[in-house]
Design an enzyme around this catalytic site. Structure first.
Site, PDB file in Angstrom:
ATOM      1  N   CYS A  17       2.811  -1.235  -0.399  1.00 32.38           N
ATOM      2  CA  CYS A  17       2.880  -2.580  -0.962  1.00 32.38           C
ATOM      3  C   CYS A  17       2.987  -2.426  -2.466  1.00 32.38           C
ATOM      4  CB  CYS A  17       1.634  -3.388  -0.600  1.00 32.38           C
ATOM      5  SG  CYS A  17       1.622  -5.049  -1.325  1.00 32.38           S
ATOM      6  N   GLU A  60       9.726  -5.982   0.281  1.00 36.25           N
ATOM      7  CA  GLU A  60      10.090  -4.587   0.504  1.00 36.25           C
ATOM      8  C   GLU A  60      11.600  -4.468   0.392  1.00 36.25           C
ATOM      9  OE1 GLU A  60       9.278  -1.388   0.002  1.00 36.25           O
ATOM     10  OE2 GLU A  60       7.453  -1.957   1.094  1.00 36.25           O
TER      11      GLU A  60
END
Length: 271
Positions: A2, A114
């Protein structure tokens, strides 16, 4: 992993969702649609209130810096690199094990970003045979629109170069716990592109479902073996992912338009 996420909910909303007992208005953060490492972020934690006259843990909404600095660290420089802790090893790594035992938190988010590169292009990049390709960002978020409760850790670090009364004498920093990404089909998959979270990236933030919040935040639970079951991934199929503008790739860009769903990957990007 993350490395970027969005957090736009107001503290009043978070207070209701997590049953917050205490938060300071002066710690209010503006909605952030492009949260990057070293930024200040909201964290939900259970901790006794100083000078309250009671040792009872109080659920608080606090403002922390993303990038954990261990208490034993001589300097805070490494915090920007310690934004993620792996669920598989968090109980034993020197930088995280003390926080895992006693200082766990929830980092509320709308979802996380992402970047995706096609498998063939990624291999060429790894082998150094091709310049870094332009990657397509995806936003991953709960399919039902609920809060994305990321499992986190927090830590206190004392800057010994400053006097006790200095407002920056103490740093409170945090890290997101990550786990293996789901290989099962997404709850809502995009028309073209990744069909599972693992297609996007092999790691993902560990999402805590509401039934685990109290146990995770309870600072009286300190036995690592009893805590490790809380690190199990949530049920599959709870998430959706969709392509968003490559504008999010620039940390200077920030606004709700970054969450706008595109019909497909932008021209010139890869999957």
């Amino acid at each position: 992993m993350c490395g970027r996420y969005a957090s736009s909910r107001r503290p009043e909303d978070l207070a209701g969702i997590f049953e917050i007992e205490k938060w300071e208005p002066q710690e209010t953060l503006a909605p952030d649609f492009n949260v990057a490492p070293t930024k200040e972020v909201y964290a939900v934690l259970d901790r006794p209130v100083k000078d309250a006259g009671s040792p009872r843990p109080v659920r608080q909404l606090r403002k922390l810096k993303w990038g954990l600095v261990p208490a034993w660290s001589k300097t805070p420089e490494g915090g920007a690199r310690m934004i993620n802790a792996r669920a598989e090893t968090v109980h034993e790594k020197p930088s995280y094990r003390r926080a895992f035992a006693a200082r766990r938190c929830i980092l509320p988010a709308d979802g996380y970003y992402e970047w995706v590169t096609a498998v063939e292009e990624r291999q060429l990049e790894v082998e150094g045979k091709k310049k870094r390709p332009r990657k397509q960002p995806y936003f991953v978020t709960p399919a039902d629109g609920s809060v994305f409760a990321m499992a986190g850790l927090y830590e206190f670090w004392r800057d010994r170069t400053l006097p006790d009364e200095h407002p920056l004498a103490w740093w409170v920093t945090c890290s997101v716990i990550t786990t293996e990404a789901e290989t099962a089909p997404l709850g809502v998959a995009p028309e073209e592109g990744p069909r599972s979270l693992a297609d996007i990236h092999p790691r993902m933030p560990l999402m805590l479902t509401p039934d685990r919040w109290d146990a995770w935040l309870d600072p009286t639970r300190t036995d690592a073996e009893e805590l490790r079951p809380l690190l199990e991934p949530p049920p599959t199929g709870l998430m959706r992912a969709y392509p968003v503008s490559t504008a999010v790739s620039n940390v200077r860009n920030n606004g709700p338009e970054l969450l706008t769903e595109l019909e497909g990957p932008e021209e010139g990007t890869l999957f």
